[in-house]
Scaffold this motif. Structure first.
Motif, mmCIF file in Angstrom:
data_model
loop_
_atom_site.group_PDB
_atom_site.id
_atom_site.type_symbol
_atom_site.label_atom_id
_atom_site.label_comp_id
_atom_site.label_asym_id
_atom_site.label_seq_id
_atom_site.Cartn_x
_atom_site.Cartn_y
_atom_site.Cartn_z
ATOM 1 N N LEU A 52 0.816 -1.212 0.000
ATOM 2 C CA LEU A 52 0.000 0.000 0.000
ATOM 3 C C LEU A 52 0.850 1.263 0.000
ATOM 4 O O LEU A 52 0.487 2.265 -0.621
ATOM 5 N N GLY A 53 1.988 1.237 0.710
ATOM 6 C CA GLY A 53 2.837 2.420 0.772
ATOM 7 C C GLY A 53 3.311 2.853 -0.599
ATOM 8 O O GLY A 53 3.238 4.039 -0.953
ATOM 9 N N GLY A 54 3.786 1.900 -1.387
ATOM 10 C CA GLY A 54 4.256 2.217 -2.734
ATOM 11 C C GLY A 54 3.141 2.727 -3.627
ATOM 12 O O GLY A 54 3.332 3.661 -4.418
ATOM 13 N N GLU A 55 1.950 2.125 -3.504
ATOM 14 C CA GLU A 55 0.814 2.557 -4.323
ATOM 15 C C GLU A 55 0.363 3.962 -3.931
ATOM 16 O O GLU A 55 0.036 4.789 -4.789
ATOM 17 N N LEU A 56 0.357 4.243 -2.630
ATOM 18 C CA LEU A 56 -0.048 5.561 -2.155
ATOM 19 C C LEU A 56 0.932 6.633 -2.631
ATOM 20 O O LEU A 56 0.532 7.739 -3.018
ATOM 21 N N LEU A 57 2.207 6.302 -2.625
ATOM 22 C CA LEU A 57 3.238 7.226 -3.098
ATOM 23 C C LEU A 57 2.978 7.623 -4.552
ATOM 24 O O LEU A 57 3.030 8.814 -4.912
ATOM 25 N N LEU A 58 2.666 6.651 -5.389
ATOM 26 C CA LEU A 58 2.416 6.929 -6.808
ATOM 27 C C LEU A 58 1.170 7.786 -6.998
ATOM 28 O O LEU A 58 1.147 8.682 -7.849
ATOM 29 N N THR A 59 0.129 7.537 -6.202
ATOM 30 C CA THR A 59 -1.106 8.309 -6.349
ATOM 31 C C THR A 59 -0.887 9.769 -5.977
ATOM 32 O O THR A 59 -1.338 10.680 -6.687
ATOM 33 N N TYR A 60 -0.200 10.012 -4.864
ATOM 34 C CA TYR A 60 0.073 11.398 -4.470
ATOM 35 C C TYR A 60 0.928 12.107 -5.521
ATOM 36 O O TYR A 60 0.706 13.281 -5.842
ATOM 37 N N LYS A 61 1.918 11.404 -6.078
ATOM 38 C CA LYS A 61 2.773 12.025 -7.095
ATOM 39 C C LYS A 61 1.997 12.333 -8.367
ATOM 40 O O LYS A 61 2.281 13.318 -9.059
ATOM 41 N N SER A 62 1.005 11.507 -8.680
ATOM 42 C CA SER A 62 0.215 11.753 -9.888
ATOM 43 C C SER A 62 -0.742 12.929 -9.714
ATOM 44 O O SER A 62 -1.109 13.589 -10.687
ATOM 45 N N LEU A 63 -1.135 13.206 -8.470
ATOM 46 C CA LEU A 63 -2.079 14.296 -8.202
ATOM 47 C C LEU A 63 -1.377 15.640 -8.027
ATOM 48 O O LEU A 63 -1.825 16.661 -8.557
ATOM 49 N N LEU A 64 -0.287 15.646 -7.260
ATOM 50 C CA LEU A 64 0.390 16.883 -6.883
ATOM 51 C C LEU A 64 1.673 17.057 -7.691
ATOM 52 O O LEU A 64 1.965 16.271 -8.595
ATOM 53 N N ASN A 65 2.425 18.089 -7.372
ATOM 54 C CA ASN A 65 3.775 18.222 -7.897
ATOM 55 C C ASN A 65 4.601 17.091 -7.282
ATOM 56 O O ASN A 65 4.693 16.976 -6.056
ATOM 57 N N GLU A 66 5.186 16.250 -8.104
ATOM 58 C CA GLU A 66 5.893 15.084 -7.558
ATOM 59 C C GLU A 66 7.051 15.492 -6.651
ATOM 60 O O GLU A 66 7.507 14.697 -5.822
ATOM 61 N N GLY A 151 -8.738 7.583 11.466
ATOM 62 C CA GLY A 151 -9.068 6.174 11.295
ATOM 63 C C GLY A 151 -7.931 5.266 11.713
ATOM 64 O O GLY A 151 -6.825 5.714 12.022
ATOM 65 N N LYS A 152 -8.205 3.946 11.732
ATOM 66 C CA LYS A 152 -7.159 2.987 12.084
ATOM 67 C C LYS A 152 -6.988 1.887 11.042
ATOM 68 O O LYS A 152 -6.041 1.116 11.114
ATOM 69 N N LYS A 153 -7.906 1.811 10.072
ATOM 70 C CA LYS A 153 -7.745 0.829 9.005
ATOM 71 C C LYS A 153 -6.906 1.423 7.879
ATOM 72 O O LYS A 153 -6.961 2.614 7.601
ATOM 73 N N ASN A 154 -6.112 0.562 7.234
ATOM 74 C CA ASN A 154 -5.307 1.025 6.107
ATOM 75 C C ASN A 154 -6.219 1.631 5.045
ATOM 76 O O ASN A 154 -7.274 1.077 4.726
ATOM 77 N N PRO A 155 -5.820 2.765 4.461
ATOM 78 C CA PRO A 155 -6.708 3.492 3.545
ATOM 79 C C PRO A 155 -6.678 2.933 2.134
ATOM 80 O O PRO A 155 -5.818 2.122 1.776
ATOM 81 N N GLY A 156 -7.623 3.402 1.318
ATOM 82 C CA GLY A 156 -7.553 3.127 -0.107
ATOM 83 C C GLY A 156 -6.421 3.928 -0.724
ATOM 84 O O GLY A 156 -6.026 4.978 -0.204
ATOM 85 N N THR A 157 -5.883 3.446 -1.826
ATOM 86 C CA THR A 157 -4.749 4.125 -2.462
ATOM 87 C C THR A 157 -5.123 4.728 -3.813
ATOM 88 O O THR A 157 -4.268 5.281 -4.494
ATOM 89 N N ASP A 158 -6.394 4.634 -4.202
ATOM 90 C CA ASP A 158 -6.819 5.180 -5.483
ATOM 91 C C ASP A 158 -6.992 6.694 -5.378
ATOM 92 O O ASP A 158 -6.976 7.275 -4.285
ATOM 93 N N THR A 159 -7.178 7.347 -6.501
ATOM 94 C CA THR A 159 -7.273 8.805 -6.552
ATOM 95 C C THR A 159 -8.424 9.331 -5.706
ATOM 96 O O THR A 159 -8.270 10.316 -4.966
ATOM 97 N N ALA A 160 -9.578 8.678 -5.768
ATOM 98 C CA ALA A 160 -10.743 9.143 -5.010
ATOM 99 C C ALA A 160 -10.474 9.102 -3.505
ATOM 100 O O ALA A 160 -10.848 10.027 -2.769
#
Length: 489
Positions: A52-66, A151-160
């Protein structure tokens, strides 16, 4: 890239930071950039949460200034923040850069240890405008995120999912929480090392537990001195032993720890194999807290006094936030009689006091799942000291904000001491319905009103075995949703 700014949605522009503000090597953009309402720096532990960490990293970079998103496995936060704040100082006459400095927020995605790492770095930099920190729950326990409403559950990593989290950051309130400092000192052992043995390499921060250098002001000739810092909790005893076993197992077999539910199930299994559920049978009495150490607290007048620890207590937790062991609240809310008779208060996160709670075994801990359940309330203090008895044990287990270690103890030394003390505050971001309370928030009265759910009127010093009665009598008791009992063979 900055020239992609025009293609961003109006929502994402609230968080965007142009590259020239982040690095002296970048030029100011030719186009006009509106001052962002909530500029963020994002730090992601790409090794947390399985993949999840790697996927979340990619999503944030795709949304914001990497360039405003950082992988903690590649670059440490102290270097990143030092570089950015030096650049902000260089740009202090630039209106946009000055606005970003004043409005800056930090998002950190990882476990409690990762969040503590970031908090420690922010404290160490001693900034004139320290940014508040929001925490994404990407670990196993996630006590810090849960305490502040994330929250305490691991989050979704998609754009939404990421945009939903950013929207919460935009609307979040700032809260100050207390910092706590820990010092451990012992005579230089005649033989053998006494450095802490951690199952995982701890982050390189002043706040990770480590031996001080010879030039540190805390260093004393002829002694080994260790220091660290925490924001959520420090624990000593059997719960730290189970946590140590969990982290050791994860280090040996990382492929088995890719899922939060499996991690939590494994944690419960290890609690069984370590004897935490049958501690009176498998845990030596010499390791009980009262036999291991004398405990002293500084009362609310600043005077040291002995703290009476029941002989059955096998684990002691010094708690700053109302979230422990995956979101449980060991202190609870003392009823008005206890508040008056014992001078107790609800657990405020910014009052300069730490709550000291004891547990006998895992069954005692399960009482926290009952309505208004709590551990054995021992004290509230702004300083606490453990003086280890000579020859009581050759080691013990300690844990600080999710990071456990095995602490060797010299058998011939009667001066081994651990002291916790209050050391300033740090800014957190919190949702408006979070469980953490500020004593300065007008919406949180200093004394609870009649609508508050108090604990029952039973005495805190429940006898051995009493937890079984409370465990069976709780109508709403259940195994936490996150634990699949089919794994508990």
């Amino acid at each position: 890239m900055d020239n992609s700014y025009e293609s961003l949605s109006d929502f994402v522009k609230h968080f965007y930071i142009p590259s020239y503000v982040l690095s002296p090597d970048s030029d100011a953009p030719a186009l006009t950039i509106a001052p962002p309402e909530s500029p963020v720096l994002v730090f992601v532990n790409s090794k947390s949460g399985g993949q999840l960490g790697g996927e979340l990293l990619l999503t944030y970079k795709s949304l914001l200034n990497e360039k405003q998103v950082f992988d903690l496995g590649v670059e440490t936060p102290d270097k990143v923040l030092h570089r950015i704040y030096l650049n902000l100082e260089r740009l202090k006459e630039d209106d946009l850069a000055r606005h970003i400095r004043d409005k800056l927020k930090i998002i950190v995605a990882g476990g409690d240890g990762t969040a503590g790492w970031l908090l420690g770095v922010v404290c160490d930099l001693k900034l004139s405008h320290p940014p508040p920190v929001a925490t994404v729950p990407l670990g196993t326990g996630n006590n810090l995120p849960f305490a502040f409403g994330w929250g305490k559950k691991n989050p979704g990593t998609d754009t939404a999912s990421v945009e939903l989290f950013l929207d919460q950051v935009l609307k979040a309130k700032e809260m100050k929480i207390d910092n706590w400092h820990i010092v451990m000192r012992m005579k230089t052992p005649k033989e053998g090392p006494c450095d802490p043995l951690a199952p995982l390499e701890l982050p390189h921060s002043l706040h990770a537990f480590h031996r001080v250098s010879s030039t540190d002001e805390l260093n004393m000739e002829g002694y080994h001195t260790f220091r660290g810092g925490f924001w959520n909790y420090f624990s000593l005893g059997m719960d730290a032993q189970v946590s140590y076993a969990f982290h050791s197992e994860r280090k040996l077999h990382p492929e088995k720890f890719k899922n939060q539910l499996v991690n939590q199930s494994t944690y419960v299994k290890l609690g069984c194999t370590q004897g935490w559920f049958c501690a009176s049978l498998f845990h030596p009495a010499s390791r009980n807290i009262a036999q291991l150490a004398k405990v002293k607290i500084a009362n609310k007048n600043g005077q040291w006094q002995d703290l009476d620890i029941p002989h059955s207590i096998r684990s002691i937790v010094c708690l700053n936030l109302p979230s422990f062991s995956g979101g449980l609240n060991p202190w609870g809310t003392p009823n008005p009689r206890k508040q008056r008779d014992r001078d107790l208060t609800p657990p405020f996160v910014d009052d300069g006091y730490i709550e000291v709670v004891g547990f006998r075994n895992a069954w005692h801990g399960l009482v926290l799942l009952a309505p208004n359940g709590h551990g054995t309330r021992l004290a509230q203090a702004n300083r606490i000291r453990f003086e280890f008895r000579k020859g009581a044990a050759d080691h013990t287990f300690m844990r600080m904000d999710g990071e456990p270690w095995k602490q060797p103890l010299p058998m011939d030394d009667e001066t081994v001491m651990v002291e916790l003390s209050h050391l300033g505050q740090v800014n957190m971001l919190a949702t408006h319905d979070c469980r953490s309370r500020s004593m300065y928030d007008p919406s949180t009265p200093r004394h609870q009103d009649s609508a508050e759910e108090y604990d029952d009127n039973e005495d805190d010093s429940v006898t051995e075995g009493e937890e079984f009665r409370k465990f069976g009598a709780a109508d709403t008791f259940k195994i936490p949703d996150e634990v699949d009992i089919s794994h508990l063979s």
